[in-house]
Design a protein around this motif. Structure first.
Motif, PDB file in Angstrom:
ATOM      1  N   THR A 168     -58.434   3.445  36.033  1.00 56.92           N
ATOM      2  CA  THR A 168     -59.725   2.958  36.523  1.00 56.92           C
ATOM      3  C   THR A 168     -60.033   3.522  37.913  1.00 56.92           C
ATOM      4  O   THR A 168     -61.177   3.471  38.354  1.00 56.92           O
ATOM      5  N   ALA A 169     -59.019   4.049  38.598  1.00 59.62           N
ATOM      6  CA  ALA A 169     -59.202   4.671  39.913  1.00 59.62           C
ATOM      7  C   ALA A 169     -57.992   5.548  40.190  1.00 59.62           C
ATOM      8  O   ALA A 169     -56.887   5.289  39.694  1.00 59.62           O
ATOM      9  N   ILE A 170     -58.194   6.618  40.989  1.00 58.75           N
ATOM     10  CA  ILE A 170     -57.092   7.484  41.391  1.00 58.75           C
ATOM     11  C   ILE A 170     -57.251   7.832  42.870  1.00 58.75           C
ATOM     12  O   ILE A 170     -58.333   7.709  43.445  1.00 58.75           O
ATOM     13  N   TRP A 171     -56.151   8.275  43.480  1.00 55.66           N
ATOM     14  CA  TRP A 171     -56.172   8.757  44.864  1.00 55.66           C
ATOM     15  C   TRP A 171     -55.119   9.839  45.020  1.00 55.66           C
ATOM     16  O   TRP A 171     -53.988   9.701  44.548  1.00 55.66           O
ATOM     17  N   ALA A 172     -55.503  10.941  45.675  1.00 50.35           N
ATOM     18  CA  ALA A 172     -54.584  12.041  45.921  1.00 50.35           C
ATOM     19  C   ALA A 172     -54.253  12.109  47.398  1.00 50.35           C
ATOM     20  O   ALA A 172     -55.134  12.389  48.224  1.00 50.35           O
ATOM     21  N   GLY A 173     -53.007  11.812  47.742  1.00 53.81           N
ATOM     22  CA  GLY A 173     -52.493  12.063  49.080  1.00 53.81           C
ATOM     23  C   GLY A 173     -51.612  13.282  48.980  1.00 53.81           C
ATOM     24  O   GLY A 173     -52.034  14.340  48.530  1.00 53.81           O
ATOM     25  N   TYR A 174     -50.361  13.140  49.378  1.00 56.37           N
ATOM     26  CA  TYR A 174     -49.383  14.185  49.085  1.00 56.37           C
ATOM     27  C   TYR A 174     -48.793  13.989  47.701  1.00 56.37           C
ATOM     28  O   TYR A 174     -47.911  14.722  47.276  1.00 56.37           O
ATOM     29  N   PHE A 175     -49.268  12.981  47.002  1.00 56.86           N
ATOM     30  CA  PHE A 175     -48.915  12.712  45.618  1.00 56.86           C
ATOM     31  C   PHE A 175     -50.070  11.931  45.009  1.00 56.86           C
ATOM     32  O   PHE A 175     -50.960  11.451  45.719  1.00 56.86           O
ATOM     33  N   LEU A 176     -50.057  11.772  43.708  1.00 59.06           N
ATOM     34  CA  LEU A 176     -51.137  11.071  43.013  1.00 59.06           C
ATOM     35  C   LEU A 176     -50.755   9.615  42.776  1.00 59.06           C
ATOM     36  O   LEU A 176     -49.626   9.305  42.406  1.00 59.06           O
ATOM     37  N   VAL A 177     -51.705   8.719  43.025  1.00 61.12           N
ATOM     38  CA  VAL A 177     -51.561   7.305  42.701  1.00 61.12           C
ATOM     39  C   VAL A 177     -52.707   6.932  41.765  1.00 61.12           C
ATOM     40  O   VAL A 177     -53.866   7.307  42.017  1.00 61.12           O
ATOM     41  N   GLY A 178     -52.394   6.207  40.695  1.00 62.49           N
ATOM     42  CA  GLY A 178     -53.424   5.821  39.749  1.00 62.49           C
ATOM     43  C   GLY A 178     -53.404   4.338  39.447  1.00 62.49           C
ATOM     44  O   GLY A 178     -52.337   3.715  39.412  1.00 62.49           O
ATOM     45  N   ALA A 179     -54.597   3.748  39.249  1.00 59.22           N
ATOM     46  CA  ALA A 179     -54.722   2.360  38.804  1.00 59.22           C
ATOM     47  C   ALA A 179     -54.827   2.388  37.281  1.00 59.22           C
ATOM     48  O   ALA A 179     -55.830   2.866  36.727  1.00 59.22           O
TER      49      ALA A 179
ATOM     50  N   PRO B 196     -47.863  -4.775  37.613  1.00 59.90           N
ATOM     51  CA  PRO B 196     -48.390  -4.405  36.287  1.00 59.90           C
ATOM     52  C   PRO B 196     -49.432  -5.364  35.727  1.00 59.90           C
ATOM     53  O   PRO B 196     -50.184  -4.990  34.818  1.00 59.90           O
ATOM     54  N   ASP B 197     -49.490  -6.571  36.250  1.00 54.03           N
ATOM     55  CA  ASP B 197     -50.435  -7.554  35.726  1.00 54.03           C
ATOM     56  C   ASP B 197     -51.738  -7.611  36.525  1.00 54.03           C
ATOM     57  O   ASP B 197     -52.587  -8.477  36.267  1.00 54.03           O
ATOM     58  N   VAL B 198     -51.909  -6.712  37.500  1.00 50.51           N
ATOM     59  CA  VAL B 198     -53.092  -6.741  38.354  1.00 50.51           C
ATOM     60  C   VAL B 198     -53.992  -5.551  38.010  1.00 50.51           C
ATOM     61  O   VAL B 198     -53.528  -4.409  37.906  1.00 50.51           O
ATOM     62  N   ALA B 199     -55.276  -5.818  37.836  1.00 53.37           N
ATOM     63  CA  ALA B 199     -56.265  -4.758  37.581  1.00 53.37           C
ATOM     64  C   ALA B 199     -56.851  -4.309  38.913  1.00 53.37           C
ATOM     65  O   ALA B 199     -57.277  -5.134  39.724  1.00 53.37           O
ATOM     66  N   PHE B 200     -56.880  -2.990  39.156  1.00 55.51           N
ATOM     67  CA  PHE B 200     -57.356  -2.439  40.418  1.00 55.51           C
ATOM     68  C   PHE B 200     -58.620  -1.622  40.202  1.00 55.51           C
ATOM     69  O   PHE B 200     -58.822  -1.004  39.151  1.00 55.51           O
ATOM     70  N   THR B 201     -59.471  -1.622  41.243  1.00 55.87           N
ATOM     71  CA  THR B 201     -60.760  -0.937  41.149  1.00 55.87           C
ATOM     72  C   THR B 201     -60.909   0.227  42.116  1.00 55.87           C
ATOM     73  O   THR B 201     -61.779   1.080  41.922  1.00 55.87           O
ATOM     74  N   ALA B 202     -60.090   0.282  43.191  1.00 55.00           N
ATOM     75  CA  ALA B 202     -60.238   1.342  44.194  1.00 55.00           C
ATOM     76  C   ALA B 202     -58.911   1.572  44.901  1.00 55.00           C
ATOM     77  O   ALA B 202     -58.118   0.641  45.083  1.00 55.00           O
ATOM     78  N   ILE B 203     -58.684   2.832  45.295  1.00 52.20           N
ATOM     79  CA  ILE B 203     -57.474   3.213  46.031  1.00 52.20           C
ATOM     80  C   ILE B 203     -57.896   4.155  47.149  1.00 52.20           C
ATOM     81  O   ILE B 203     -58.746   5.025  46.957  1.00 52.20           O
ATOM     82  N   ASP B 204     -57.306   3.987  48.321  1.00 50.78           N
ATOM     83  CA  ASP B 204     -57.520   4.928  49.427  1.00 50.78           C
ATOM     84  C   ASP B 204     -56.248   4.944  50.262  1.00 50.78           C
ATOM     85  O   ASP B 204     -55.475   3.977  50.261  1.00 50.78           O
TER      86      ASP B 204
END
Length: 677
Positions: free
Chosen positions: A270-281, A299-307
């Motif tokens: 539902t959201a992704i962020w690229a730093g020096y690696f990738l993080v995904g919701a 694992p039981d939490v739904a996420f909408t944004a990453i920064d």
């Protein structure tokens, strides 16, 4: 949690020249005091008024001004804003807020120009802003009209500051992102358009140009989100929740592919962020971090944004709860010592946020990596936490001052040396940054109270701090307050020194203490420290028996640096003793000639200054040279302190409390007049 601790302050070179007074601790006014505490030419200088007020100048990086400066916040602090924001964010040492009408405000370090602000300040732009993305001082702006503008020239000039060219009149965007020397925009149809450096295909995969100076469409899509990292990884999130990436990344074996690559075929986000690696919701819930090995959190939490910034990132849950990972503890916003052993603590104990942004700066040779976060709470408050070295939390901060600033305090200070202050009640305080209720704040904190101290000696270049009480008893601080590294954790007990008679003055030379006792004899002792004696775990650890120093006469005054003790006799003769640090014994004394008699001397890093009975400055070019008048036509001074002994810079105080500063090349010049600050 109401907790207190001190961050370590490493001091490798520290110089101090205290002036001892014999003021009555019960009097309303005291002899004025001037002092300096330097660390590789970055230090603090102080002046104590007769009425007890303290003025400080120099650097305040460790909170030595004790002025209430906020250095770091482990939990969210509210920013006082003149308007209501619809969106807030952060970049580098900057923080920003956007109103519903598109007005842009900043605080901290200016987003793309020079200057600092500790409260939200409007940036005058000729277009309303809907969103922006910045890295260091380069920004991409999304206008409310959908046009994309930058504060740099797409041809490669990355700092135009006041010119905001539109990247393309035909590109109408819904989102923007910027990475290292490249940027991207998402148009209304979900297509990705990127420009900038492209030597590894990090901007537009398959394009042979190493630098792209106009927005160019990236294959694939439609995309719902774009993210460009500080490295060479760029990714887009498709409408189906797929992570398509290009550029270079070792985890996914990307090495400049000709088209975006589906890096995790089985996962949807539902959201992704690229730093020096990738993080995904993950669409099913939870965060997955692809730093070497994929690990899933919450694992039981739904996420909408990453920064995030580099290796630290935050994720916003669909219920408004914010969680932060990586980076330093202050970045996590969950208190001084967040416990991750059983559960991930939310920011601020579970504050609900509408949006947020992460800022940060890389480590340098003079500073560590710093991160901070600002978020818009659901109730409309702007909250920030993390580092505040550039006012980016919107909190009061003084990092340095070339002119003296008064330290706010109700204490009646009579003496100071380095970060230590002695008040008229005989209590010892330290001015530094201490964590109090999850805020690292500069203040005055008690070190030892109830001992009735009247005089103070501290060699920041050594390991000892000693003080004399009203009865002439000497006490020293070894383990609980260390001169090379301030490890003070709260009030501590001093170690008493068993001298044969009351002391009139005390100085320290590295790990040695020396005092003049009644009758003019000088006694010296060694005191173990936690850095030199591992078996000494808890204070007091005891001092060695004081040894009578072989003298050439009755001592009237002592001065010391890290390697030498100087003894000025009642006959006006000056002798030097060099310390053998291996045996902790002083070598045979040597005489320092002087054609001009001095009644007091100050010594630091081989630099020696003195005062005559009339207040004239005396200098010795070396310990083997003759003492001579520093300047003809002198002002009558009462005390002296070095501000930079490497260049011979020093300041001196007059009887009417004015401070003059001088060097070997520059005569005394008025620096500070408390009557006209």
């Amino acid at each position: 949690m109401n907790s207190r601790s001190i961050i370590p302050v490493i001091v490798t070179i520290t110089l101090v020249c205290p002036a001892f007074s014999s003021c009555d601790s019960n009097s309303e006014e005291h002899a004025p005091w001037v002092d300096t505490y330097t660390h590789q030419r970055l230090g603090i200088n102080r002046y104590v008024e007769p009425a007890g007020a303290v003025w400080s100048w120099g650097t305040n990086a460790s909170g030595y001004f004790g002025d209430g400066s906020v250095m770091l916040a482990y939990t969210p602090m509210e920013v006082t804003a003149p308007v209501a924001f619809a969106k807030v964010g952060a970049a580098a040492h900057s923080s920003w807020g956007i109103t519903t009408g598109g007005d842009l405000y900043w605080w901290g370090e200016h987003l793309f120009d020079s200057g600092f602000a500790d409260s939200p300040t409007r940036i005058e732009l000729d277009f309303p802003v809907a969103d922006l993305s910045c890295i260091e001082d380069s920004c991409v702006f999304l206008g409310t009209d959908g046009l994309v503008r930058t504060n740099y020239d797409l041809a490669g000039d990355w700092a135009l500051d006041t010119i905001f060219p539109t990247v393309s009149a035909s590109l109408v965007a819904t989102a923007v992102t910027i990475g290292r020397y490249r940027a991207c925009a998402l148009d209304t149809g979900g297509s990705a358009w990127c420009w900038g450096e492209n030597d590894a295909g990090q901007a537009v995969p398959g394009d042979s140009r190493t630098f792209i100076d106009t927005p160019t469409r990236v294959a694939g899509g439609p995309y719902t989100q774009l993210t460009a990292g500080p490295g060479l990884l760029t990714c887009g999130l498709t409408a189906e929740g797929e992570a398509m990436c290009w550029g270079v990344d070792d985890t996914f074996d990307l090495d400049g592919p000709d088209a975006p690559v589906l890096v995790t075929p089985e996962a949807r986000y539902t959201a992704i962020w690229a730093g020096y690696f990738l993080v995904g919701a993950l669409a099913q819930g939870g965060l997955v971090n692809y730093d070497n090995a994929a690990t899933t959190t919450l694992p039981d939490v739904a996420f909408t944004a990453i920064d995030g910034y580099e290796y630290g990132y935050c994720a916003l849950a669909d219920d408004g709860t914010l969680y932060c990972f990586g980076g330093r503890d202050a970045f996590k916003g969950a208190g001084e010592s967040p416990d991750f052993s059983t559960a991930v603590p939310p920011v601020g104990g579970g504050v609900s946020f509408a949006n947020f942004g992460v800022g940060g700066t890389p480590p340098t040779c003079l500073s560590t990596e710093e991160q901070h976060v600002c978020g818009l709470a659901a109730d409309g408050r702007t909250l920030c936490w993390g580092g505040n070295t550039a006012h980016q939390l919107g909190q009061y901060l003084v990092t340095a001052s070339a002119t003296p600033l008064m330290t706010p305090s109700d204490l009646d200070i009579i003496a100071t040396t380095g970060p230590l202050l002695l008040d008229s009640a005989g209590d010892l305080y330290i001015s530094t940054a201490m964590i109090d209720e999850d805020i690292l704040r500069a203040g005055l904190w008690p070190v030892a109270t109830g001992y009735g101290f009247e005089r103070l000696s501290h060699r920041p270049g050594g390991l000892l701090t000693c003080a004399i009480d009203g009865a002439g008893r000497v006490s020293c601080f070894d383990v609980c307050l260390n001169g090379y590294e301030v490890t003070f954790q709260g009030p501590c007990s001093p170690t008493s020194v068993d001298l044969p008679a009351p002391a009139a003055q005390v100085v320290t030379v590295t790990t040695m203490g020396c005092a003049i006792v009644e009758g003019g004899a000088v006694h010296c002792w060694a005191l173990p420290t936690n850095t030199r004696t591992p078996s000494c775990q808890e204070p007091p650890c005891g001092a060695s028996a004081p040894v009578l120093l072989p003298a050439k006469g009755k001592a009237a005054w002592l001065a010391a640096d890290n390697t030498h003790l100087l003894v000025l006799t009642t006959d006006g003769e000056l002798f030097g003793y060099m310390l053998d640090t291996q045996t902790e014994l002083f070598q045979e004394p040597f005489a320092l000639p002087s054609s001009v008699p001095a009644v007091k001397v100050w010594f630091s890093n081989g630099q020696l200054l003195g005062l005559t009975a009339e207040g004239a400055l005396v200098t010795w070019r070396s310990l083997a040279s003759d003492g001579e008048l520093y300047y003809e036509g002198h002002l009558p001074f009462t005390t002296v302190a070095f501000t930079d002994s490497y260049s011979g810079e020093a300041c001196a105080l007059t009887a009417d409390e004015r401070i003059y500063c001088f060097t070997h090349q520059q005569p005394p010049t008025l620096f500070f007049d408390p009557a006209n600050p």
